[in-house]
Design an enzyme around this catalytic site. Structure first.
Site, short mmCIF file in Angstrom:
data_model
loop_
_atom_site.label_atom_id
_atom_site.label_comp_id
_atom_site.label_asym_id
_atom_site.label_seq_id
_atom_site.Cartn_x
_atom_site.Cartn_y
_atom_site.Cartn_z
N HIS A 46 0.63 -1.32 -0.15
CA HIS A 46 -0.04 0.01 -0.11
C HIS A 46 0.64 1.38 -0.05
O HIS A 46 0.24 2.39 -0.12
CB HIS A 46 -0.84 0.10 1.24
CG HIS A 46 -1.99 -0.79 0.95
ND1 HIS A 46 -3.07 -1.10 0.11
CD2 HIS A 46 -2.42 -2.11 2.15
CE1 HIS A 46 -3.85 -2.20 0.68
NE2 HIS A 46 -3.30 -2.57 1.52
N ARG A 71 6.93 -5.43 3.01
CA ARG A 71 5.73 -6.36 2.78
C ARG A 71 5.46 -6.29 1.30
O ARG A 71 5.53 -5.08 0.74
CB ARG A 71 4.47 -5.26 3.37
CG ARG A 71 3.22 -5.75 3.31
CD ARG A 71 2.12 -5.76 4.14
NE ARG A 71 1.63 -4.25 3.84
CZ ARG A 71 0.36 -3.75 4.45
NH1 ARG A 71 -0.21 -4.50 5.08
NH2 ARG A 71 0.30 -2.20 4.07
N GLU A 146 -6.03 -11.92 7.27
CA GLU A 146 -6.93 -10.79 7.41
C GLU A 146 -8.11 -11.08 6.95
O GLU A 146 -9.03 -10.03 6.93
CB GLU A 146 -6.27 -9.85 6.35
CG GLU A 146 -4.79 -9.56 6.70
CD GLU A 146 -4.30 -8.69 5.24
OE1 GLU A 146 -4.04 -7.35 5.65
OE2 GLU A 146 -3.69 -9.19 4.41
N ASP A 172 -7.77 -4.58 7.95
CA ASP A 172 -8.25 -5.72 7.07
C ASP A 172 -8.97 -7.00 7.97
O ASP A 172 -9.69 -7.44 7.21
CB ASP A 172 -7.03 -5.98 6.11
CG ASP A 172 -7.15 -5.29 4.56
OD1 ASP A 172 -8.12 -4.86 4.35
OD2 ASP A 172 -6.02 -5.16 4.28
#
Length: 269
Positions: A46, A71, A146, A172
């Site tokens: 993200h 990540r 998630e 999430d």
């Protein structure tokens, strides 16, 4: 082969503080890494960055001595292996929903015979002399759970050979398990969410792996350590920058406003 300091910290029974980089800039990353975090993660999912930005960020943070992680955007062997080749010592993989997916993730992390990672540690071999198959014992595989499916398969995922831990993304996890009833966000206080968060910590402990979680504040992170989490991320570069800037602006307006009420400035500016 360079040892993973985060693993050594955990082996000594100590919790870890993780920094988070979402801004694709080496100088911002260097500033974050210089603040004393035990580990720092580059968010390639993200974050406002890609591989071309992540590589110089890893270079800029090397001198800090923190364990550097990434990540990745998804369960994608190319993204996972390139991040490792760039020098990441840990990978956080989002949306792991089953033991099969967890096993697939782990296989991309390690060279044969323990996995199917392709050999070509382009930067890692330069940054860490002696880098090779010994990396199998040093890199960390952290799976994100998630979704409701992931929670249903929690025990099987946690029992996956070679998995080092589970990383909780509360936003999430909330969206994925509460069917939109609760808004996304960090630092959950709802009893049903705290129950899930505690269950993850307990399951990790039972399987000899580490529970990790993303938090919004140091106070909440300390609570999570008390619940059995071994690593807590507290906010991230973009939120910390925004918070510090907002606090500075607010303080300025408050003080200047008070001064304006008590004194004649002699004109306008």
């Amino acid at each position: 082969m360079q040892k993973n300091k985060l693993k050594a910290l955990w082996d000594a029974g100590q919790p870890a503080l993780n920094g988070w980089c979402s801004i694709g800039n080496p100088f911002t990353a260097e500033i974050m890494a210089a603040q004393g975090y035990d580990s720092v993660t580059i968010d390639m999912q993200h974050g406002a960055l890609d591989y071309a930005a992540a590589l110089p960020m890893l270079q800029a943070m090397k001198a800090s001595g923190a364990t550097l992680m990434a990540r990745v955007p998804w369960l994608d062997p190319a993204a996972i292996m390139k991040a490792l080749d760039a020098g990441a010592m840990g990978i956080i993989c989002p949306m792991i929903n089953s033991a099969d997916e967890a096993a697939e993730f782990v296989s991309y992390m390690r060279y044969p015979p323990h996995g199917q990672r392709s050999f070509g540690p382009t930067r890692a071999a330069v940054a860490m002399p002696g880098y090779g198959v010994a990396a199998n014992d040093e890199v960390l595989a952290l799976a994100m759970i998630e979704t409701a499916e992931g929670m249903a398969n929690l025990e099987a995922i946690a029992a996956t050979p070679g998995l080092d831990g589970i990383y909780v993304g509360p936003a999430d996890l909330t969206l994925g398990t509460q069917q939109g009833r609760l808004p996304p966000g960090f630092d959950r206080e709802e009893p049903e969410m705290l129950e899930l968060i505690q269950r993850i910590a307990d399951t990790c402990r039972a399987n000899g792996i580490r529970a990790c979680i993303h938090c919004g504040t140091p106070d909440y992170a300390a609570r999570m350590i008390g619940m059995g989490y071994a690593l807590t991320t507290v906010s991230g570069d973009s939120r910390l920058l925004a918070g510090a800037a907002a606090a500075s602006v607010s303080a300025w307006r408050d003080r200047v406003g008070q001064n304006a009420k008590s004194a004649d400035t002699g004109g306008t500016y």
